[in-house]
Design a protein around this motif. Structure first.
Motif, mmCIF file in Angstrom:
data_model
loop_
_atom_site.group_PDB
_atom_site.id
_atom_site.type_symbol
_atom_site.label_atom_id
_atom_site.label_comp_id
_atom_site.label_asym_id
_atom_site.label_seq_id
_atom_site.Cartn_x
_atom_site.Cartn_y
_atom_site.Cartn_z
ATOM 1 N N GLU A 65 0.829 -1.204 0.000
ATOM 2 C CA GLU A 65 0.000 0.000 0.000
ATOM 3 C C GLU A 65 0.863 1.254 0.000
ATOM 4 O O GLU A 65 0.626 2.204 -0.746
ATOM 5 N N LEU A 66 1.872 1.263 0.853
ATOM 6 C CA LEU A 66 2.761 2.422 0.946
ATOM 7 C C LEU A 66 3.546 2.645 -0.346
ATOM 8 O O LEU A 66 3.799 3.782 -0.747
ATOM 9 N N MET A 67 3.908 1.553 -0.998
ATOM 10 C CA MET A 67 4.685 1.647 -2.234
ATOM 11 C C MET A 67 3.802 1.865 -3.460
ATOM 12 O O MET A 67 4.301 2.165 -4.542
ATOM 13 N N GLY A 68 2.496 1.703 -3.281
ATOM 14 C CA GLY A 68 1.600 1.776 -4.435
ATOM 15 C C GLY A 68 1.808 0.597 -5.374
ATOM 16 O O GLY A 68 1.568 0.694 -6.575
ATOM 17 N N ALA A 69 2.269 -0.521 -4.818
ATOM 18 C CA ALA A 69 2.579 -1.697 -5.633
ATOM 19 C C ALA A 69 1.360 -2.588 -5.796
ATOM 20 O O ALA A 69 0.500 -2.652 -4.918
ATOM 21 N N GLU A 70 1.296 -3.279 -6.929
ATOM 22 C CA GLU A 70 0.219 -4.228 -7.194
ATOM 23 C C GLU A 70 0.762 -5.648 -7.052
ATOM 24 O O GLU A 70 1.720 -6.026 -7.720
ATOM 25 N N GLY A 115 12.604 -7.958 2.526
ATOM 26 C CA GLY A 115 13.637 -8.090 1.497
ATOM 27 C C GLY A 115 13.181 -8.984 0.349
ATOM 28 O O GLY A 115 13.363 -8.655 -0.827
ATOM 29 N N GLU A 116 12.579 -10.128 0.682
ATOM 30 C CA GLU A 116 12.065 -11.029 -0.354
ATOM 31 C C GLU A 116 10.936 -10.366 -1.146
ATOM 32 O O GLU A 116 10.836 -10.530 -2.360
ATOM 33 N N PHE A 117 10.108 -9.632 -0.439
ATOM 34 C CA PHE A 117 9.001 -8.914 -1.071
ATOM 35 C C PHE A 117 9.530 -7.920 -2.109
ATOM 36 O O PHE A 117 9.064 -7.876 -3.251
ATOM 37 N N SER A 118 10.532 -7.131 -1.729
ATOM 38 C CA SER A 118 11.101 -6.133 -2.633
ATOM 39 C C SER A 118 11.774 -6.789 -3.832
ATOM 40 O O SER A 118 11.687 -6.292 -4.966
ATOM 41 N N THR A 119 12.446 -7.923 -3.594
ATOM 42 C CA THR A 119 13.109 -8.637 -4.689
ATOM 43 C C THR A 119 12.102 -9.116 -5.727
ATOM 44 O O THR A 119 12.312 -8.983 -6.940
ATOM 45 N N ILE A 120 11.002 -9.677 -5.254
ATOM 46 C CA ILE A 120 9.975 -10.174 -6.177
ATOM 47 C C ILE A 120 9.341 -9.032 -6.956
ATOM 48 O O ILE A 120 9.089 -9.148 -8.164
ATOM 49 N N LEU A 121 9.100 -7.897 -6.306
ATOM 50 C CA LEU A 121 8.526 -6.753 -7.007
ATOM 51 C C LEU A 121 9.474 -6.239 -8.088
ATOM 52 O O LEU A 121 9.052 -5.873 -9.188
ATOM 53 N N GLU A 159 8.857 -6.226 -12.183
ATOM 54 C CA GLU A 159 8.962 -5.043 -13.048
ATOM 55 C C GLU A 159 9.920 -5.303 -14.213
ATOM 56 O O GLU A 159 9.638 -4.946 -15.365
ATOM 57 N N VAL A 160 11.037 -5.948 -13.923
ATOM 58 C CA VAL A 160 12.057 -6.184 -14.947
ATOM 59 C C VAL A 160 11.557 -7.166 -16.005
ATOM 60 O O VAL A 160 11.769 -6.975 -17.212
#
Length: 452
Positions: free
Chosen positions: A296-301, A323-329, A333-334
């Motif tokens: 929610e804070l990142m506006g990520a889907e 950390g795992e969450f950010s890696t997957i996001l 994207e990539v």
């Protein structure tokens, strides 16, 4: 049919935390009760496993209490979640469901005093769950009236569980209320280094006077004061001076003061005058709430199934979880795929589990019995003697907390007939832990023996 399920859910809700109930039951429905063959609708296949393994007994009892014959219970996926969906609202353990996680406020506080605080740490982005709700409650009391009820405030727990976030959030919230407060945050290693520099430069008195001017002192990572006798003595004097003036003192550590070697007994005692509050490893529901809040804070889907997959497979700490969450996001994207698509096609593999796991329920039962100097047979017998009963309930609590065993399985392990006795025992320990700090210490010591 709707009224029956509504009544059953009301009964189930009384037996679970708000987070557990909201996570597992808010999207369920009763499809059919024909011939005692119960069919319950859920939103995805992951829920089937969890409801069957963890809550089948509770569901059955609730339906029977509403005059429904139960011969069997089956779960069916009723709705298919789209491959890309905005995250749902965050749920917390003891608070109502939050409609939205607020955006981090970045109001600049007009205070020239160098407080050492990082403004990104706020209560708005600290997710409350069953692993930290008591500590957060105390933190809110401090923000409302610093230097009174919880002074000193001693917060302990393992790395990556949010200690630094919470204590800095207290400082930032206090400054929002009163920008003129003199608040100082420092890791104990910096306190030690600055003290040594002051002594070498003949400025020991100036060092001490700097702390006497404070309204709030926040010391982080206190465990690193080990074997630093002069620094302990200086901190002891500063502590006493501030305490006498009703100034707020906040200290974090990875363990209790009594468990830190070479810490002066007087100092260790003073640090826990107002109790000690711990941050525990988050449960599955707490981890889901944390990840939803971060999205929610990142506006990520990110799909709910992806969140649940990460929460299920990261069992170390919140830092690793995020950390795992950010890696997957980032990979999403990539590669131009949704997080769930990455997981389903094997592009990512999440498996962070603490190496320290008990080998079996039997091991836990034996460790608890040994800790309380009881034969296993006696602890798991029918005795109603207070200390034996308490030991039995502690075993129930740890079996539930560490292994997520069903109440029926726990009943079999500790020698009681009725799973409701287990539910009562676990509830009793949970309630006692809120105020009984001796019991907290005992359970922490038992956990160390289990994992040691």
């Amino acid at each position: 049919m709707y009224d029956v399920w509504k009544n059953a859910l009301a009964e189930i809700e009384q037996q679970l935390s708000a987070a557990n109930f909201s996570t597992w039951f808010q999207d369920t429905s009763l499809i059919s009760t024909a011939n005692g063959n119960i069919r319950i609708g859920v939103k995805n296949s992951f829920f089937i496993k969890q409801l069957r393994n963890r809550y089948l007994d509770i569901i059955t009892k609730a339906l029977e209490n509403n005059n429904i014959t139960v011969n069997s219970v089956d779960f069916e996926v009723q709705t298919k979640v789209k491959s890309k969906i905005r995250p749902r609202e965050v749920t917390t353990t003891n608070d109502p469901i939050k409609n939205r996680i607020k955006t981090i406020r970045t109001n600049t506080v007009k205070n020239s005093f160098n407080n050492g605080l990082n403004q990104k740490y706020t209560l708005d982005n600290f997710v409350i769950g069953s692993n930290n709700d008591l500590a957060v409650s105390a933190a809110k009391s401090i923000i409302a009236a610093p230097g009174t009820r919880y002074n000193p405030f001693f917060l302990y727990g393992g790395p990556g569980l949010g200690k630094t976030h919470l204590v800095q959030a207290i400082g930032n919230e206090l400054l929002k209320k009163d920008p003129n407060l003199k608040i100082f945050y420092t890791p104990i290693s910096h306190f030690y280094s600055d003290f040594i520099d002051a002594i070498q430069n003949g400025k020991g008195k100036e060092f001490n006077r700097k702390f006497q001017k404070l309204d709030v002192l926040i010391i982080d990572d206190f465990q690193f004061i080990v074997n630093k006798e002069k620094s302990q003595e200086e901190f002891f004097n500063i502590f006493n001076d501030l305490y006498q003036l009703n100034k707020q003192i906040i200290v974090t550590s990875d363990r209790l003061p009594s468990q830190i070697k070479s810490v002066d007994e007087r100092l260790a005692s003073r640090l826990t005058w107002a109790g000690a509050f711990d941050l525990q490893l988050p449960k599955f529901e707490d981890k889901c709430a944390i990840l939803r809040a971060k999205a929610e804070l990142m506006g990520a889907e990110i799909e709910p199934e992806a969140i649940e997959y990460i929460a299920e497979n990261v069992n170390t700490n919140i830092r690793d979880l995020e950390g795992e969450f950010s890696t997957i996001l980032l990979m999403s994207e990539v590669r131009g795929l949704t997080p769930l698509e990455l997981i389903e096609n094997g592009s990512v593999s999440v498996n962070k589990t603490s190496k320290l796991r008990p080998t079996s329920p039997k091991q836990i039962v034996e460790k608890v019995a040994k800790y309380y100097n009881l034969p296993v047979k006696e602890m798991c017998g029918k005795s109603r003697v207070a200390h034996i009963k308490t030991a039995r309930q502690v075993a129930m609590f740890i079996l539930s907390n560490e292994l997520n065993l069903s109440t029926n399985k726990i009943a079999a392990e500790v020698g009681v007939k009725d799973h409701t006795t287990v539910m009562h025992g676990i509830k009793k320990i949970k309630q006692d832990l809120k105020l009984n700090f001796t019991l907290r210490d005992q359970i922490e010591e038992i956990r160390e023996k289990i994992y040691g």
